[in-house]
Scaffold this motif. Structure first.
Motif, PDB file in Angstrom:
ATOM      1  N   LEU A 721      56.538  55.231  25.646  1.00 53.79           N
ATOM      2  CA  LEU A 721      57.343  54.412  26.548  1.00 53.79           C
ATOM      3  C   LEU A 721      56.964  54.685  28.001  1.00 53.79           C
ATOM      4  O   LEU A 721      56.884  53.764  28.839  1.00 53.79           O
ATOM      5  CB  LEU A 721      58.828  54.689  26.316  1.00 53.79           C
ATOM      6  CG  LEU A 721      59.822  53.754  27.012  1.00 53.79           C
ATOM      7  CD1 LEU A 721      59.721  52.341  26.438  1.00 53.79           C
ATOM      8  CD2 LEU A 721      61.252  54.276  26.842  1.00 53.79           C
ATOM      9  N   SER A 722      56.705  55.965  28.299  1.00 54.05           N
ATOM     10  CA  SER A 722      56.386  56.326  29.698  1.00 54.05           C
ATOM     11  C   SER A 722      55.058  55.743  30.149  1.00 54.05           C
ATOM     12  O   SER A 722      54.828  55.573  31.350  1.00 54.05           O
ATOM     13  CB  SER A 722      56.379  57.855  29.844  1.00 54.05           C
ATOM     14  OG  SER A 722      55.267  58.412  29.173  1.00 54.05           O
ATOM     15  N   ILE A 723      54.127  55.454  29.204  1.00 51.92           N
ATOM     16  CA  ILE A 723      52.841  54.828  29.591  1.00 51.92           C
ATOM     17  C   ILE A 723      52.860  53.337  29.273  1.00 51.92           C
ATOM     18  O   ILE A 723      51.810  52.697  29.223  1.00 51.92           O
ATOM     19  CB  ILE A 723      51.650  55.529  28.885  1.00 51.92           C
ATOM     20  CG1 ILE A 723      51.762  55.426  27.371  1.00 51.92           C
ATOM     21  CG2 ILE A 723      51.534  56.977  29.327  1.00 51.92           C
ATOM     22  CD1 ILE A 723      50.530  55.936  26.634  1.00 51.92           C
ATOM     23  N   ARG A 724      54.099  52.799  29.009  1.00 54.90           N
ATOM     24  CA  ARG A 724      54.342  51.376  28.814  1.00 54.90           C
ATOM     25  C   ARG A 724      53.579  50.813  27.606  1.00 54.90           C
ATOM     26  O   ARG A 724      53.176  49.656  27.591  1.00 54.90           O
ATOM     27  CB  ARG A 724      54.018  50.582  30.090  1.00 54.90           C
ATOM     28  CG  ARG A 724      54.769  51.085  31.332  1.00 54.90           C
ATOM     29  CD  ARG A 724      54.547  50.206  32.524  1.00 54.90           C
ATOM     30  NE  ARG A 724      55.280  48.956  32.437  1.00 54.90           N
ATOM     31  CZ  ARG A 724      56.575  48.783  32.734  1.00 54.90           C
ATOM     32  NH1 ARG A 724      57.295  49.829  33.143  1.00 54.90           N
ATOM     33  NH2 ARG A 724      57.146  47.600  32.643  1.00 54.90           N
ATOM     34  N   ASP A 725      53.392  51.677  26.581  1.00 52.09           N
ATOM     35  CA  ASP A 725      52.837  51.196  25.298  1.00 52.09           C
ATOM     36  C   ASP A 725      54.033  50.830  24.431  1.00 52.09           C
ATOM     37  O   ASP A 725      54.512  51.619  23.601  1.00 52.09           O
ATOM     38  CB  ASP A 725      51.977  52.278  24.646  1.00 52.09           C
ATOM     39  CG  ASP A 725      51.225  51.743  23.415  1.00 52.09           C
ATOM     40  OD1 ASP A 725      51.679  50.745  22.826  1.00 52.09           O
ATOM     41  OD2 ASP A 725      50.206  52.354  23.035  1.00 52.09           O
ATOM     42  N   ALA A 726      54.552  49.594  24.682  1.00 48.34           N
ATOM     43  CA  ALA A 726      55.813  49.182  24.064  1.00 48.34           C
ATOM     44  C   ALA A 726      55.724  49.140  22.538  1.00 48.34           C
ATOM     45  O   ALA A 726      56.678  49.498  21.837  1.00 48.34           O
ATOM     46  CB  ALA A 726      56.222  47.812  24.611  1.00 48.34           C
ATOM     47  N   ALA A 727      54.586  48.709  21.998  1.00 49.51           N
ATOM     48  CA  ALA A 727      54.467  48.549  20.540  1.00 49.51           C
ATOM     49  C   ALA A 727      54.627  49.899  19.832  1.00 49.51           C
ATOM     50  O   ALA A 727      55.377  50.026  18.848  1.00 49.51           O
ATOM     51  CB  ALA A 727      53.128  47.913  20.199  1.00 49.51           C
ATOM     52  N   LYS A 728      53.921  50.918  20.324  1.00 53.26           N
ATOM     53  CA  LYS A 728      54.000  52.229  19.664  1.00 53.26           C
ATOM     54  C   LYS A 728      55.352  52.886  19.902  1.00 53.26           C
ATOM     55  O   LYS A 728      55.911  53.533  19.008  1.00 53.26           O
ATOM     56  CB  LYS A 728      52.877  53.139  20.152  1.00 53.26           C
ATOM     57  CG  LYS A 728      51.509  52.723  19.625  1.00 53.26           C
ATOM     58  CD  LYS A 728      50.423  53.704  20.029  1.00 53.26           C
ATOM     59  CE  LYS A 728      49.073  53.303  19.449  1.00 53.26           C
ATOM     60  NZ  LYS A 728      48.006  54.244  19.837  1.00 53.26           N
ATOM     61  N   ALA A 729      55.898  52.706  21.118  1.00 58.64           N
ATOM     62  CA  ALA A 729      57.217  53.280  21.385  1.00 58.64           C
ATOM     63  C   ALA A 729      58.256  52.673  20.454  1.00 58.64           C
ATOM     64  O   ALA A 729      59.095  53.379  19.878  1.00 58.64           O
ATOM     65  CB  ALA A 729      57.594  53.052  22.843  1.00 58.64           C
ATOM     66  N   ARG A 730      58.193  51.311  20.298  1.00 60.56           N
ATOM     67  CA  ARG A 730      59.150  50.643  19.427  1.00 60.56           C
ATOM     68  C   ARG A 730      58.944  51.056  17.968  1.00 60.56           C
ATOM     69  O   ARG A 730      59.905  51.268  17.219  1.00 60.56           O
ATOM     70  CB  ARG A 730      58.993  49.124  19.562  1.00 60.56           C
ATOM     71  CG  ARG A 730      60.001  48.345  18.717  1.00 60.56           C
ATOM     72  CD  ARG A 730      59.985  46.879  19.060  1.00 60.56           C
ATOM     73  NE  ARG A 730      58.688  46.257  18.796  1.00 60.56           N
ATOM     74  CZ  ARG A 730      58.422  44.973  19.056  1.00 60.56           C
ATOM     75  NH1 ARG A 730      59.347  44.200  19.621  1.00 60.56           N
ATOM     76  NH2 ARG A 730      57.231  44.476  18.792  1.00 60.56           N
ATOM     77  N   ALA A 731      57.677  51.215  17.531  1.00 60.91           N
ATOM     78  CA  ALA A 731      57.402  51.595  16.132  1.00 60.91           C
ATOM     79  C   ALA A 731      58.019  52.956  15.808  1.00 60.91           C
ATOM     80  O   ALA A 731      58.646  53.136  14.756  1.00 60.91           O
ATOM     81  CB  ALA A 731      55.896  51.627  15.885  1.00 60.91           C
ATOM     82  N   TYR A 732      57.825  53.930  16.694  1.00 64.22           N
ATOM     83  CA  TYR A 732      58.407  55.254  16.432  1.00 64.22           C
ATOM     84  C   TYR A 732      59.932  55.205  16.484  1.00 64.22           C
ATOM     85  O   TYR A 732      60.609  55.847  15.673  1.00 64.22           O
ATOM     86  CB  TYR A 732      57.861  56.279  17.429  1.00 64.22           C
ATOM     87  CG  TYR A 732      56.516  56.826  17.028  1.00 64.22           C
ATOM     88  CD1 TYR A 732      56.388  57.641  15.907  1.00 64.22           C
ATOM     89  CD2 TYR A 732      55.361  56.521  17.754  1.00 64.22           C
ATOM     90  CE1 TYR A 732      55.150  58.138  15.521  1.00 64.22           C
ATOM     91  CE2 TYR A 732      54.128  57.011  17.371  1.00 64.22           C
ATOM     92  CZ  TYR A 732      54.029  57.822  16.255  1.00 64.22           C
ATOM     93  OH  TYR A 732      52.801  58.309  15.865  1.00 64.22           O
ATOM     94  N   ALA A 733      60.485  54.428  17.428  1.00 65.66           N
ATOM     95  CA  ALA A 733      61.942  54.329  17.521  1.00 65.66           C
ATOM     96  C   ALA A 733      62.532  53.724  16.251  1.00 65.66           C
ATOM     97  O   ALA A 733      63.545  54.194  15.726  1.00 65.66           O
ATOM     98  CB  ALA A 733      62.324  53.508  18.747  1.00 65.66           C
TER      99      ALA A 733
END
Length: 799
Positions: A721-733
């Motif tokens: 999320l901090s590097i604005r990689d929304a797809a991976k942040a959302r996948a882990y969440a």
């Protein structure tokens, strides 16, 4: 000058040998000198199946001699004429079978006769021309000296004397009465002569007829003697019964004995043979009835009393059996078979000491019975005397080199003593794999397995299950070897097979639990572990295994009960108590946890794992100072304790010192690269240092080691999320939310990641749940979204 022979036609009736002469007899019958013993045993193993014992009788059964013979053609045996010339009835003993024989050719001037033996199943030997023999060549005599069974002696070709115009072979291979007609072989097992006579000067000069003469019988025009008159059926009852019994043809013997009883209803022997047959066919009551009739007709038959004793013992009537055996012993006090039978019974009853006394008496009475020496070996083994047992089995082998029972037993003893190489050599000296039983291969395999020689161990275990495909323990040990060599696919098949054969095998069940755990089948692993506790409730490994797999299944209460069971058994060590303390702390039972840790500390106050876990316990409960004390003690005891280093670094993180924490954590993962907790803490420390580029690899590594680690997934979601990689942040969440759908931190990350991805609807859904469970965090997330000017942030409902 014509050499003087000790005897042309020696007396073949064996005489009683006084005890003082036993060593002399053993010397005569024993193997060749040490330098030639291996070669002698090899030749003996090759040719002994083609050497037979010849029995000559007159007047319906009176013995007039015994000698040896060699199989030289299909159902044909060559021997000395002086062995058979006085007989009116001949028989040939080959293994357990005794077969009728008759003359078909004779050359009396050469003392060479040829017999026909119907039904003889033996391979003819190959013949070597005597012209190719050289003085000094090593040769081996195989025959039946003194009637004590086949044996081998070795010596050298001396020279080729001329006797009555014929060239013979003179050698130093020892011979004795009963050897006449036996074979003299070269080192390749080829027949070079028939042993015939000894010089009166001593045992070391012995004559043999050249084997070439066998092929000259027809050329010399020797007429076969007239066939003796066919005897009536009556005198053949005993001989034919002996043949049927010797070849284990029990159904035929039963029918034969019935006819015998009809022909001679008062024959005690007929009723005895009928009893032998039906006993072997499992009809114990019929056998007893027939034996009682045999004894009514002849109550002085020691053999009938002995067989009755066996029948009664097999039926569980041990006191009656002992009385019958005592009666047999009274009638025939020198019968070694009675003493050996009593030794068998005593050993089976667990009285090995008394069994030893009985078998030693049997050996005094019959020192040349390899079966008695085998039994002595088994008894010595039961008494915990492996060296004496080895000597007994070796003596049995010296008496009969083809004795597979003794060879297997000797190999097992050597294997169990950790002398695997000697055990393999003992087997190699015999006939090899086809005569080695499954239990012997198992013992060899276990010895090699314990020495981590997995290739040879696997070979032995495979031979064990080949020898006995239903041998469950052999399959189990094969599975253990496959597990150690990381061949899980074949291991799966083997374990399924062995547990079908025997579901109670502990090691097989243990290996399958571990295999299922490796493949992610947590429930299956826990099920196997539960079976282990049912199979072996007093085995601490079973309960430890249940605890381990219950933890993996997140069934902490079952794990606690499993460790408590280990404690109840009195087998709990420091590690067990530490694991118990950890589990009790995690389920909230702090008092019991501290008690378990205190017991562990009393056992070993310097146990570094215990000290590290105590530090973690106090840290989880907010007592950072006490945690620090235990960590310092753990690292003083073991400076490379990766768990303690990781915990120490975590305390530094709590105290706001992420850079110092990184330095310590890098040491921790260097000391133990498989410690997932250290990688998680390292990733967290990098995040705190705002070093996202190093945080992400550390956290990804932790998830390869612990795929379900919640904190690692959460930190990774934050990092992406901090590097604005929304797809991976959302996948882990979302991965976190499938397991913990109400976790505020995951809902917050999901809200921000969906906004970054332009999915306002999913962002709003996550945000509504977040506001429901933690309005303060929801307010903070909305503020972050607005500050970052994320699309749709303004549409998020106010808390």
């Amino acid at each position: 000058m014509k050499p003087h022979l000790a005897s042309v036609r020696p007396n073949f009736l064996p005489q009683r040998i006084p005890a003082s002469m036993l060593l002399v007899v053993l010397a005569i019958c024993g193997p060749a000198s040490a330098s030639a013993s291996d070669e002698a045993q090899h030749v003996f193993a090759q040719v002994s199946p083609s050497v037979v014992t010849i029995i000559a009788t007159i007047n319906g059964g009176a013995s007039v001699g015994q000698g040896s013979g060699v199989v030289v053609g299909h159902e044909q045996v060559a021997t000395n004429c002086h062995v058979v010339s006085d007989a009116d009835q001949l028989s040939v003993r080959h293994g357990a079978a005794e077969l009728s024989a008759r003359w078909i050719g004779a050359d009396r001037s050469r003392d060479l006769c040829l017999l026909a033996v119907d039904g003889l199943q033996a391979r003819p030997v190959s013949v070597r021309a005597s012209a190719s023999l050289l003085s000094g060549e090593r040769v081996f005599a195989v025959g039946n000296p003194l009637g004590f069974g086949l044996s081998v002696t070795s010596g050298l070709v001396s020279h080729f004397p001329i006797v009555d115009g014929e060239q013979l072979i003179l050698s130093s291979a020892p011979q004795s009465p009963g050897s006449s007609g036996g074979g003299l072989f070269d080192s390749e097992g080829r027949l070079i002569g028939l042993t015939t006579s000894v010089f009166s000067a001593g045992q070391n000069l012995n004559l043999a007829l050249p084997a070439d003469w066998i092929n000259e019988l027809a050329d010399r025009g020797v007429q076969a003697p007239l066939s003796p008159e066919v005897p009536s059926a009556e005198p053949r009852w005993v001989a034919d019964a002996n043949v049927l019994r010797g070849t284990a043809r029990w159904t035929e013997l039963e029918h034969f004995a019935r006819r015998w009883i009809i022909a001679q209803p008062t024959s005690a022997r007929a009723h005895l043979e009928f009893a032998r047959a039906v006993s072997r066919l499992g009809r114990t009551q019929e056998a007893e009835t027939s034996l009682r009739e045999a004894l009514r007709l002849d109550d002085h038959s020691a053999e009938s009393w002995r067989v009755l004793a066996i029948t009664l013992h097999d039926a569980g009537r041990h006191s009656e059996a002992e009385w019958a055996l005592a009666r047999a012993e009274t009638l025939l006090p020198g019968d070694a078979g009675v003493a050996a039978l009593r030794a068998h019974w005593l050993l089976a009853a667990g009285d090995a000491q008394s069994a030893k006394t009985s078998i030693e008496r049997a050996i005094v009475l019959d020192p040349f019975s390899y079966g008695n020496w085998n039994l002595l070996g088994s008894i010595r083994r039961a008494l915990g005397e492996p060296d004496a047992a080895q000597r007994a089995f070796q003596t049995a082998l010296d008496l009969n080199g083809n004795n597979a029972e003794a060879r297997n037993a000797l190999a097992r003893l050597l294997a169990e003593a950790g002398r695997a190489d000697e055990a393999h050599r003992a087997l190699t000296a015999g006939r090899g794999d086809e005569r080695t039983d499954a239990s012997t291969w198992l013992a060899l395999g276990i010895t090699d397995y314990n020495r981590q020689r997995y290739v040879t161990a696997e070979d032995a275990f495979r031979k064990a299950v080949k020898a006995d495909p239903e041998f469950a323990e052999g399959w189990e040990k094969l599975g253990m070897t496959l597990a150690r060599t990381l061949r899980d696919d074949e291991l799966t098949t083997v374990l399924e097979h062995v547990l079908r054969l025997d579901p109670t095998l502990f090691e097989a069940r243990l290996e399958r639990a571990a295999l299922r755990a490796r493949r992610g089948d947590v429930a299956g692993a826990a099920s196997d572990a539960r079976h282990l506790t049912e199979i072996a409730p007093d085995e601490p490994r079973a309960w430890r295994t249940l605890a381990i797999h219950s933890i993996a299944a997140q069934d902490l209460h079952t794990a606690v009960e499993a460790y408590r069971h280990v404690d109840t058994l009195g087998k709990a060590g420091v590690d067990d108590l530490v694991d118990l303390g950890d589990l009790l702390g995690k389920i909230g039972n702090r008092g019991a946890a501290l008690e378990a840790f205190a017991r562990a500390e009393r056992i070993d106050p310097r146990h570094s794992r215990m000290l590290g876990n105590l530090a973690s316990f106090h840290g989880r409960n907010g007592d950072i100072e006490k945690a620090q004390v235990y960590l310092d003690r753990a690292l003083a005891s073991d400076p490379r304790n990766a768990n303690a280093l990781s915990s120490k670094a975590y305390i530094l993180l709590l105290r706001g010192q992420p850079s110092a924490a990184v330095s310590i954590l890098e040491q921790a993962v260097l000391y133990d690269p498989k410690l997932a907790n250290a990688w998680i803490n390292l990733g967290h420390a990098h995040l705190r240092n705002r070093d996202v580029g190093r945080a992400i690899p550390a956290l990804e590594k932790s998830l390869t080691l612990a795929p379900k680690a919640l904190d690692a997934q959460l930190y990774l979601a934050q990092a992406y999320l901090s590097i604005r990689d929304a797809a991976k942040a959302r996948a882990y969440a979302e991965t976190i939310l499938t397991q913990h759908p109400e976790l505020p931190a995951a809902l917050g990350i999901a809200t921000l990641a969906n906004l970054m991805a332009g999915d306002s609807q999913r962002a709003a859904s996550a945000f509504v749940l977040l506001r429901k469970h933690d309005s303060r965090v929801a307010e903070n997330i909305r503020a972050q979204a607005l500050a970052a000017n994320l699309p749709g942030a303004a549409a998020l409902p106010s808390p």
